[in-house]
Design a protein around this motif. Sequence first.
Motif: not given
Length: 326
Positions: A21, A26-28, A31, A35-36, A39, A45, A133-135
């Motif tokens: 990540a 990920w997840p942050e 956030c 997406s997060c 997860m 994670r 990551d959450h992109r």
Amino acid sequence: MIRAEGGPARDALELQLLGTAGPAGWPEVGCRCSSCTRMRAARRRLEPTRVLLDGVPLDRCRREEVDGGYDVRTPRGHRVLFASRPGGRPRPSSPGPYDAVLLDLVGDPAHLGWLRHVGAVTPATRIEAVQVDHRVSSPAELERRLERWRRPFTAPWRTLVLGGARSGKSEEAERRVLTCPEVTYVATGVMHAEDPDWRARIREHRVRRPRWWETAETIDVAGLLRTASGTLLIDGMGTWLTAMFDALGAWEYPRAVEPRVDELVRAWRSTEAHVVAVSDEVGLSIVPETPVGRAFRDLLGRLNQRLAAESEETALVVAGRVLELP
């Protein structure tokens, strides 16, 4: 076994991914993006990127800092290119292939295409995604993309990507060829200089395309399919059919276009190229009011069916989400 060019055989690179990540994982934490939260709901994670190369942490290997990352040599002499941060696009410090590349494929898959283009990535190179990551919406979506990006270049291979207006179909088609080393973008639409909206659409597509791609602006798509051997991205069948109606003056007699459609399908079936084509899914819209509008819709719908029947892959894009059709 990996054999260095002109040298003796050596052991394969040992690569351990202890985390893949971005720096915040990920997840942050905190956030609330979909997406997060997805997860967290799945109790999954990914830890920040950390790797062992031939059993040694990357920061203890001999490495040269390059823009966006490091050019690394492992204790056993393997060559690795590493993206050290999200958005990093590390460039090779010297020519030649790598044993592995660890790249921010979520942020810029086209960078892998460029590395293939310059010979830094070969079929023997191991390809991994790091700084994830959450992109991207989910691990499943990431794996769907990676399966194609890692796939060795093969031809012939035909993919038809269908979708409605502003569905994301062109972006999905481009995403499927971003990691190919040589791509010709086939623009089938006629540039309408007097139409600012059309000019804006053309500019939007051009900005998305990597600089090393070739561009062919033509309605002779059948001719390209017969002669090309690399990767063709055709965008798209609807604008091609419109241009063909114009070229033949066929709006009053739509059947005049049918021989050209037959020719295109024959070329699609017999091509030696790797082809991804975009087309409009017209069957879900309202019935056109005019006879010529209905004739155009019906002809494009039949063309879509015939191309799909001769394709290894067909996908439907709705609201940016992709449905693979069996």
